[in-house]
Structures are given as structure tokens and as C-alpha cells.
Design a protein around this motif. Sequence first.
Motif, PDB file in Angstrom:
ATOM      1  N   LEU A   1       0.700  -1.257  -0.080  1.00 25.02           N
ATOM      2  CA  LEU A   1      -0.058   0.016   0.067  1.00 25.02           C
ATOM      3  C   LEU A   1       0.941   1.270  -0.062  1.00 25.02           C
ATOM      4  O   LEU A   1       0.553   2.337  -0.602  1.00 25.02           O
ATOM      5  CB  LEU A   1      -0.960   0.093   1.282  1.00 25.02           C
ATOM      6  N   LEU A   2       2.113   1.245   0.618  1.00 25.52           N
ATOM      7  CA  LEU A   2       3.110   2.185   0.671  1.00 25.52           C
ATOM      8  C   LEU A   2       3.927   2.022  -0.508  1.00 25.52           C
ATOM      9  O   LEU A   2       4.406   3.310  -0.713  1.00 25.52           O
ATOM     10  CB  LEU A   2       3.772   2.211   1.870  1.00 25.52           C
ATOM     11  N   SER A   3       4.640   0.912  -0.744  1.00 23.36           N
ATOM     12  CA  SER A   3       5.862   1.069  -1.757  1.00 23.36           C
ATOM     13  C   SER A   3       5.571  -0.366  -2.598  1.00 23.36           C
ATOM     14  O   SER A   3       5.386  -1.300  -1.920  1.00 23.36           O
ATOM     15  CB  SER A   3       7.031   1.034  -0.789  1.00 23.36           C
ATOM     16  N   LYS A   4       5.831  -0.195  -3.880  1.00 19.46           N
ATOM     17  CA  LYS A   4       5.786  -1.385  -4.584  1.00 19.46           C
ATOM     18  C   LYS A   4       6.780  -2.275  -4.389  1.00 19.46           C
ATOM     19  O   LYS A   4       7.015  -3.551  -4.331  1.00 19.46           O
ATOM     20  CB  LYS A   4       5.758  -0.921  -6.048  1.00 19.46           C
TER      21      LYS A   4
ATOM     22  N   LEU B   1       2.987 -13.983  -2.752  1.00 25.24           N
ATOM     23  CA  LEU B   1       3.485 -13.044  -4.001  1.00 25.24           C
ATOM     24  C   LEU B   1       2.316 -12.765  -4.527  1.00 25.24           C
ATOM     25  O   LEU B   1       1.973 -11.496  -4.578  1.00 25.24           O
ATOM     26  CB  LEU B   1       4.161 -13.986  -4.822  1.00 25.24           C
ATOM     27  N   ILE B   2       1.222 -13.448  -4.832  1.00 26.00           N
ATOM     28  CA  ILE B   2      -0.169 -13.107  -5.299  1.00 26.00           C
ATOM     29  C   ILE B   2      -0.806 -11.994  -4.497  1.00 26.00           C
ATOM     30  O   ILE B   2      -1.295 -11.030  -5.108  1.00 26.00           O
ATOM     31  CB  ILE B   2      -0.984 -14.595  -5.729  1.00 26.00           C
ATOM     32  N   ALA B   3      -1.010 -12.504  -3.352  1.00 33.45           N
ATOM     33  CA  ALA B   3      -1.502 -11.498  -2.302  1.00 33.45           C
ATOM     34  C   ALA B   3      -0.953 -10.200  -2.323  1.00 33.45           C
ATOM     35  O   ALA B   3      -1.641  -9.050  -2.186  1.00 33.45           O
ATOM     36  CB  ALA B   3      -1.521 -11.884  -0.916  1.00 33.45           C
ATOM     37  N   ALA B   4       0.529  -9.989  -2.368  1.00 36.68           N
ATOM     38  CA  ALA B   4       1.120  -9.032  -1.988  1.00 36.68           C
ATOM     39  C   ALA B   4       1.080  -8.054  -3.652  1.00 36.68           C
ATOM     40  O   ALA B   4       0.615  -6.829  -3.534  1.00 36.68           O
ATOM     41  CB  ALA B   4       2.469  -8.994  -2.099  1.00 36.68           C
ATOM     42  N   TYR B   5       0.886  -8.516  -4.656  1.00 40.30           N
ATOM     43  CA  TYR B   5       0.746  -8.072  -5.975  1.00 40.30           C
ATOM     44  C   TYR B   5      -0.949  -7.547  -5.977  1.00 40.30           C
ATOM     45  O   TYR B   5      -0.873  -6.418  -6.483  1.00 40.30           O
ATOM     46  CB  TYR B   5       1.051  -8.877  -7.243  1.00 40.30           C
ATOM     47  N   LEU B   6      -1.705  -8.363  -5.595  1.00 37.52           N
ATOM     48  CA  LEU B   6      -2.817  -7.660  -5.726  1.00 37.52           C
ATOM     49  C   LEU B   6      -3.431  -6.740  -4.671  1.00 37.52           C
ATOM     50  O   LEU B   6      -4.057  -5.836  -4.884  1.00 37.52           O
ATOM     51  CB  LEU B   6      -3.830  -9.031  -5.193  1.00 37.52           C
ATOM     52  N   THR B   7      -2.390  -6.628  -3.635  1.00 33.68           N
ATOM     53  CA  THR B   7      -2.650  -5.561  -2.547  1.00 33.68           C
ATOM     54  C   THR B   7      -2.329  -4.367  -3.089  1.00 33.68           C
ATOM     55  O   THR B   7      -2.795  -3.296  -2.929  1.00 33.68           O
ATOM     56  CB  THR B   7      -1.860  -5.741  -1.360  1.00 33.68           C
ATOM     57  N   TYR B   8      -1.054  -4.464  -3.807  1.00 26.25           N
ATOM     58  CA  TYR B   8      -0.613  -3.107  -4.413  1.00 26.25           C
ATOM     59  C   TYR B   8      -1.444  -2.594  -5.717  1.00 26.25           C
ATOM     60  O   TYR B   8      -1.749  -1.684  -5.628  1.00 26.25           O
ATOM     61  CB  TYR B   8       0.905  -3.596  -5.065  1.00 26.25           C
ATOM     62  N   TYR B   9      -1.874  -3.599  -6.660  1.00 28.92           N
ATOM     63  CA  TYR B   9      -2.561  -3.285  -7.514  1.00 28.92           C
ATOM     64  C   TYR B   9      -4.193  -2.754  -7.353  1.00 28.92           C
ATOM     65  O   TYR B   9      -4.735  -1.909  -8.294  1.00 28.92           O
ATOM     66  CB  TYR B   9      -2.767  -4.294  -8.743  1.00 28.92           C
TER      67      TYR B   9
ATOM     68  N   LYS C   1      -4.706  -1.058  -4.430  1.00 30.66           N
ATOM     69  CA  LYS C   1      -4.625  -0.136  -3.298  1.00 30.66           C
ATOM     70  C   LYS C   1      -5.339   1.134  -3.548  1.00 30.66           C
ATOM     71  O   LYS C   1      -6.140   1.882  -2.690  1.00 30.66           O
ATOM     72  CB  LYS C   1      -3.272   0.197  -3.185  1.00 30.66           C
ATOM     73  N   ASP C   2      -5.879   1.622  -4.897  1.00 29.84           N
ATOM     74  CA  ASP C   2      -6.507   2.659  -5.128  1.00 29.84           C
ATOM     75  C   ASP C   2      -7.772   2.663  -5.097  1.00 29.84           C
ATOM     76  O   ASP C   2      -8.837   3.540  -5.047  1.00 29.84           O
ATOM     77  CB  ASP C   2      -5.972   3.453  -6.469  1.00 29.84           C
ATOM     78  N   ILE C   3      -8.338   1.627  -5.067  1.00 28.91           N
ATOM     79  CA  ILE C   3      -9.970   1.260  -4.853  1.00 28.91           C
ATOM     80  C   ILE C   3     -10.443   1.149  -3.155  1.00 28.91           C
ATOM     81  O   ILE C   3      -9.921   0.455  -2.571  1.00 28.91           O
ATOM     82  CB  ILE C   3     -10.314  -0.039  -5.567  1.00 28.91           C
TER      83      ILE C   3
ATOM     84  N   PRO D   1      -8.576   0.857   1.779  1.00 29.94           N
ATOM     85  CA  PRO D   1      -8.326   0.078   0.529  1.00 29.94           C
ATOM     86  C   PRO D   1      -8.845  -1.587   1.060  1.00 29.94           C
ATOM     87  O   PRO D   1      -8.117  -2.363   1.093  1.00 29.94           O
ATOM     88  CB  PRO D   1      -7.006   0.116   0.342  1.00 29.94           C
ATOM     89  N   VAL D   2     -10.187  -1.472   1.070  1.00 30.73           N
ATOM     90  CA  VAL D   2     -10.897  -2.651   1.413  1.00 30.73           C
ATOM     91  C   VAL D   2     -10.593  -3.793   0.684  1.00 30.73           C
ATOM     92  O   VAL D   2     -10.319  -5.087   1.232  1.00 30.73           O
ATOM     93  CB  VAL D   2     -12.334  -2.516   1.325  1.00 30.73           C
ATOM     94  N   LEU D   3     -10.559  -3.755  -0.779  1.00 29.60           N
ATOM     95  CA  LEU D   3     -10.131  -4.948  -1.625  1.00 29.60           C
ATOM     96  C   LEU D   3      -8.634  -5.540  -1.220  1.00 29.60           C
ATOM     97  O   LEU D   3      -8.337  -6.637  -1.239  1.00 29.60           O
ATOM     98  CB  LEU D   3     -10.268  -4.552  -2.876  1.00 29.60           C
ATOM     99  N   SER D   4      -7.861  -4.458  -1.065  1.00 31.16           N
ATOM    100  CA  SER D   4      -6.366  -4.860  -1.078  1.00 31.16           C
ATOM    101  C   SER D   4      -6.182  -5.542   0.514  1.00 31.16           C
ATOM    102  O   SER D   4      -5.349  -6.314   0.705  1.00 31.16           O
ATOM    103  CB  SER D   4      -5.368  -3.545  -0.694  1.00 31.16           C
ATOM    104  N   ILE D   5      -6.876  -5.059   1.447  1.00 30.86           N
ATOM    105  CA  ILE D   5      -6.805  -5.738   2.656  1.00 30.86           C
ATOM    106  C   ILE D   5      -7.529  -7.038   2.641  1.00 30.86           C
ATOM    107  O   ILE D   5      -6.973  -7.964   3.324  1.00 30.86           O
ATOM    108  CB  ILE D   5      -7.578  -4.814   3.858  1.00 30.86           C
ATOM    109  N   ARG D   6      -8.432  -7.332   1.983  1.00 30.78           N
ATOM    110  CA  ARG D   6      -9.111  -8.625   1.744  1.00 30.78           C
ATOM    111  C   ARG D   6      -8.230  -9.710   1.041  1.00 30.78           C
ATOM    112  O   ARG D   6      -8.547 -10.851   1.319  1.00 30.78           O
ATOM    113  CB  ARG D   6     -10.547  -8.495   1.282  1.00 30.78           C
TER     114      ARG D   6
END
Length: 168
Positions: A46-49, A87-95, A97-99, A105-110
Motif C-alpha cells: 500500500l506504501l511501496s511497490k 506473492l499473489i496477495a502482495a501484488y493484488l494488494t498493490y494493484y 490499493k486505489d480502490i 483500501p478494502v479490496l487490498s486488505i481482503r
Amino acid sequence: MKNTSNNLTNIAMIASVYTVVSLVLAPISFGNIQIRIAEGLVLLPLLSKHSIYGVVLGCFLTNLIGALMGVNILGFLDVFIGTFATLIAAYLTYYLKDITIKDIPVLSIRMPVIINGLFIGLELGFVLFPTNISIGSIMCGLEVAIGELVAVLIGYIVIKYMKKLKTF
């Protein structure tokens, strides 16, 4: 060059914190009922890729050392599957984050909760319930997802604090 060395330093720091916290708390970091507190770091994207690489490396080292020490009940299977799930969870968290909903960022947290519940649940179901993989996977997946939710909520509180301090 300075930016690159800063990124590498952050990656190494995140990986080491993830690994140390997971292994110090090994009794609750592995198994079907687990709260891997270090998984809260999976929200750092959420803070840094660049933090994606630190979290994944930390997960890999944790699973590898846990398998070598015999505390990771999934053994070397988890080195690959568990790390891939992170890896998948971290990438999805990043991508994702703006929703946000009300700036959260509810989707990122989920994503870590859903991905780890599915992947680790299947992995545990396969290993612990070989005669009834489907029921075992559902039970273990729910247990893992609950533990992941606790870790992610703790992680989100820490991430919000870090954002205020402009740590990243």
C-alpha cells in the motif's frame, strides 16, 4: 544508485523483520490454526511497490527455515506454495490499493485473507486430510483466513501509523 540501494535496504529489512517475527512466534505461525503476525507486512505494498519483494523473500525464508527446523508442518511444499500465495496477495494488494471505501483500501486488505485462505487451506487439506481433501481444505482454509484477518488488521493499523510518519 542511491535510490536502488535504498530499495534493496528496505527489501532486506522487510524480509528480515518478516522472518524473525514469524520464527520467534513459530508456535502460532505454522499449522492449520495460525496467526502469522508477520503477514501484516503483506499490506506494505500500500506504501511501496518494492516492499512486495521484501515480503515475498521474508515468507520464502520463513517457510524454508521452518521446514528445515521441523516447525513448519507442511514442510518444503509450503516453501513454494505458501511463498507463491504471498506473492499473489502482495501484488493484488498493490494493484488494488486505489480502490477504496471511505479511504480504506478494502479490496487490498481482503486479498491476503482470501488468497492465503484458499492456497494454504488447500495445501493443509491435502497434507492433513488426504482421505477427505475437500472438507479438510474448507475447514483449514477458514482457520487460516481467520488468522490472516487478525494479522492483516494489525498490519493495517501499523501501516496507517507508518504512513503518518512517512516511514516509506
